[in-house]
Design a protein around this motif. Structure first.
Motif, PDB file in Angstrom:
ATOM      1  N   THR A 214      92.619  53.216  32.398  1.00 25.46           N
ATOM      2  CA  THR A 214      92.406  54.073  33.565  1.00 25.46           C
ATOM      3  C   THR A 214      92.086  53.240  34.796  1.00 25.46           C
ATOM      4  O   THR A 214      92.586  53.519  35.897  1.00 25.46           O
ATOM      5  N   CYS A 215      91.246  52.203  34.623  1.00 23.61           N
ATOM      6  CA  CYS A 215      90.906  51.340  35.753  1.00 23.61           C
ATOM      7  C   CYS A 215      92.136  50.601  36.268  1.00 23.61           C
ATOM      8  O   CYS A 215      92.369  50.527  37.488  1.00 23.61           O
ATOM      9  N   VAL A 216      92.928  50.038  35.356  1.00 17.45           N
ATOM     10  CA  VAL A 216      94.132  49.311  35.771  1.00 17.45           C
ATOM     11  C   VAL A 216      95.103  50.247  36.478  1.00 17.45           C
ATOM     12  O   VAL A 216      95.694  49.898  37.522  1.00 17.45           O
ATOM     13  N   ASP A 217      95.297  51.464  35.938  1.00 21.82           N
ATOM     14  CA  ASP A 217      96.203  52.422  36.572  1.00 21.82           C
ATOM     15  C   ASP A 217      95.716  52.796  37.962  1.00 21.82           C
ATOM     16  O   ASP A 217      96.524  52.964  38.895  1.00 21.82           O
TER      17      ASP A 217
ATOM     18  N   GLY B 233      89.271  56.702  43.664  1.00 24.66           N
ATOM     19  CA  GLY B 233      89.829  55.746  42.714  1.00 24.66           C
ATOM     20  C   GLY B 233      88.950  54.533  42.517  1.00 24.66           C
ATOM     21  O   GLY B 233      88.556  54.186  41.394  1.00 24.66           O
ATOM     22  N   LEU B 234      88.629  53.836  43.611  1.00 30.16           N
ATOM     23  CA  LEU B 234      87.809  52.636  43.493  1.00 30.16           C
ATOM     24  C   LEU B 234      86.404  52.964  42.996  1.00 30.16           C
ATOM     25  O   LEU B 234      85.799  52.163  42.274  1.00 30.16           O
TER      26      LEU B 234
ATOM     27  N   ALA C 161      83.112  50.141  35.413  1.00 28.98           N
ATOM     28  CA  ALA C 161      82.751  48.738  35.174  1.00 28.98           C
ATOM     29  C   ALA C 161      81.238  48.567  35.042  1.00 28.98           C
ATOM     30  O   ALA C 161      80.747  47.875  34.144  1.00 28.98           O
ATOM     31  N   GLU C 162      80.465  49.198  35.924  1.00 30.72           N
ATOM     32  CA  GLU C 162      79.012  49.045  35.891  1.00 30.72           C
ATOM     33  C   GLU C 162      78.397  49.673  34.649  1.00 30.72           C
ATOM     34  O   GLU C 162      77.377  49.204  34.146  1.00 30.72           O
ATOM     35  N   SER C 163      79.004  50.754  34.143  1.00 29.36           N
ATOM     36  CA  SER C 163      78.466  51.381  32.937  1.00 29.36           C
ATOM     37  C   SER C 163      78.570  50.484  31.715  1.00 29.36           C
ATOM     38  O   SER C 163      77.856  50.670  30.739  1.00 29.36           O
ATOM     39  N   SER C 164      79.486  49.505  31.740  1.00 32.61           N
ATOM     40  CA  SER C 164      79.653  48.594  30.613  1.00 32.61           C
ATOM     41  C   SER C 164      79.108  47.202  30.912  1.00 32.61           C
ATOM     42  O   SER C 164      79.359  46.267  30.166  1.00 32.61           O
ATOM     43  N   GLY C 165      78.378  47.042  32.028  1.00 30.66           N
ATOM     44  CA  GLY C 165      77.787  45.757  32.360  1.00 30.66           C
ATOM     45  C   GLY C 165      78.617  44.900  33.284  1.00 30.66           C
ATOM     46  O   GLY C 165      78.292  43.727  33.478  1.00 30.66           O
TER      47      GLY C 165
END
Length: 427
Positions: free
Chosen positions: A329-332, A390-391, A398-402
């Protein structure tokens, strides 16, 4: 809190003990002095009648016998200047008592008690006795020691009671804090137990009510989001049927792949919104996920005559602390921004490299005009007519996983987005 309550009770108890024991200690001292002076005065007054009735030899024998039996030293001063009894100097207090006034005078080392005796030949005789300081303070030190021990015991009991009370208050407060931390961590079933003061009990009940209400609201939000996402499946199904009527097989295949990707995203949204908040991050190979999404977007890049620079396939695995669906999802979202906010024919590059401390760093840069706003990470703000989410979605993921997300400018003057992903935990 526990220390402050104990110090407060210690200070209060100390003030009460001092205010109680100091006057009592002074009273003990005064009573001891009055007792010694009273005994000596009574002894002197009992001999006053002998001064006027007995001759001096009999009086001397009586005074000598009283001193031999442990009585105080007694001296009789006659008007003619002679004395009978214990040796003592004639002080100013003796002269004052010779005028007919019985007095008690302070002298070095103790007190002298003087009793005037009227009726002797030649004037007034004076009977004197001496009480030393040791006799005046007899029993005072022992009484003070008992009072001091009593004060220490009272202070200790006060501190013990204060510590027990503070411990119960602190325990209840810590329990409430622990429940609030559990709620903040996503354990919405955490509840505060009964106990503590009535005020803390009310706080616990209010916290439990708040937790229940939050759980209800989140459940409603999940159902609402799931319902809205589910509604998208109807137009997707119609779109799939329309694609079957296309005559160009290659074009139909590409369009159908896009629809399938969109349908997977909708299904993932439904699954995510209907489940509780995740308590631990996923795990995937960033190299594999990025390569797969680059292959998907490479077809559209070729159609729009965009030059794509991407890492070579088959590189070493890069485990990151993020699920494959979230990373996809982030890459898309990042690649979709390139296609949405740059004109056709604009080249872009995708970079992926390992981080020194573990994890991976994904970079997406383009040759376009750059960001349209000064703060492109601000949620809901976009200078290109889009939603501006989107951003922000990529950043929060990203922040939720460190990890973290940062933006800047590319070497060609376009936009540069850097996504740092934390390394996956072993096992």
């Amino acid at each position: 809190m526990r220390r402050r309550l104990t110090l407060l009770v210690a200070a209060t108890t100390s003030l009460v003990v001092v205010a109680f024991l100091v006057p009592l200690a002074l009273l003990v001292r005064m009573v001891a002095v009055d007792r010694a002076v009273g005994v000596a005065t009574l002894e002197v007054e009992s001999l006053s009648s002998l001064v006027t009735t007995a001759d001096r030899s009999s009086l001397a024998l009586t005074l000598e016998s009283a001193g031999a039996n442990g009585g105080p030293p007694i001296t009789v001063f006659f008007p003619d200047g002679s004395t009978v009894g214990a040796s003592a100097r004639r002080s100013a207090a003796v002269d004052l008592a010779a005028q007919g006034n019985s007095v008690t005078a302070r002298v070095p080392g103790g007190r002298e008690i003087l009793v005037a005796v009227q009726g002797t030949p030649g004037g007034t005789a004076v009977v004197r006795t001496y009480v030393p300081d040791s006799e005046l303070g007899r029993g005072v030190r022992r009484a003070w020691l008992i009072l001091g021990l009593l004060g220490v015991v009272l202070l200790g009991l006060g501190l013990l009671v204060a510590d027990r009370l503070a411990r119960s208050l602190v325990r209840s407060t810590r329990d409430l804090a622990a429940v609030s931390h559990q709620l903040a961590a996503g354990r919405l079933d955490a509840r505060a137990g009964p106990g503590g003061t009535p005020e803390l009990g009310e706080v616990g009940a209010a916290l439990n009510h708040l937790a229940g209400r939050i759980e209800e609201l989140l459940a409603q939000e999940r159902e609402t989001a799931a319902d809205l996402s589910h509604r998208l499946r109807t137009p997707l199904t119609a779109l799939r049927l329309e694609l079957e009527s296309l005559h160009d097989p290659e074009e139909a295949a590409r369009a159908e792949a896009s629809v399938e990707s969109l349908e997977r995203a909708v299904s993932q949204i439904i699954a995510d919104t209907r489940r509780p908040a995740r308590t631990e991050a996923g795990r995937c190979d960033a190299a594999e996920v990025v390569a797969d999404r680059v292959r998907f977007w490479a077809v559209l890049a070729e159609d729009q005559d965009r030059q794509l620079t991407a890492p070579a396939a088959g590189g070493p695995p890069l485990p990151v602390s993020l699920s494959s669906d979230d990373l996809a999802t982030c890459v898309d979202a990042l690649l979709g921004n390139v296609f949405a906010h740059t004109p056709e024919g604009t080249g872009f590059a995708v970079g992926l490299e390992p981080r020194p401390g573990g994890g991976a760093r994904l970079t997406v840069s383009d040759d376009g005009p750059g960001f349209a706003t000064s703060d492109p990470l601000e949620r809901g703000v976009s200078g290109a007519g889009s939603s501006g989410l989107g951003l922000d979605i990529v950043r929060r993921t990203a922040e939720s996983s460190g990890g973290s997300l940062s933006v800047g400018g590319s070497a060609s003057g376009g936009a540069l987005v850097t996504l740092d992903l934390a390394g996956a935990q072993a096992g």
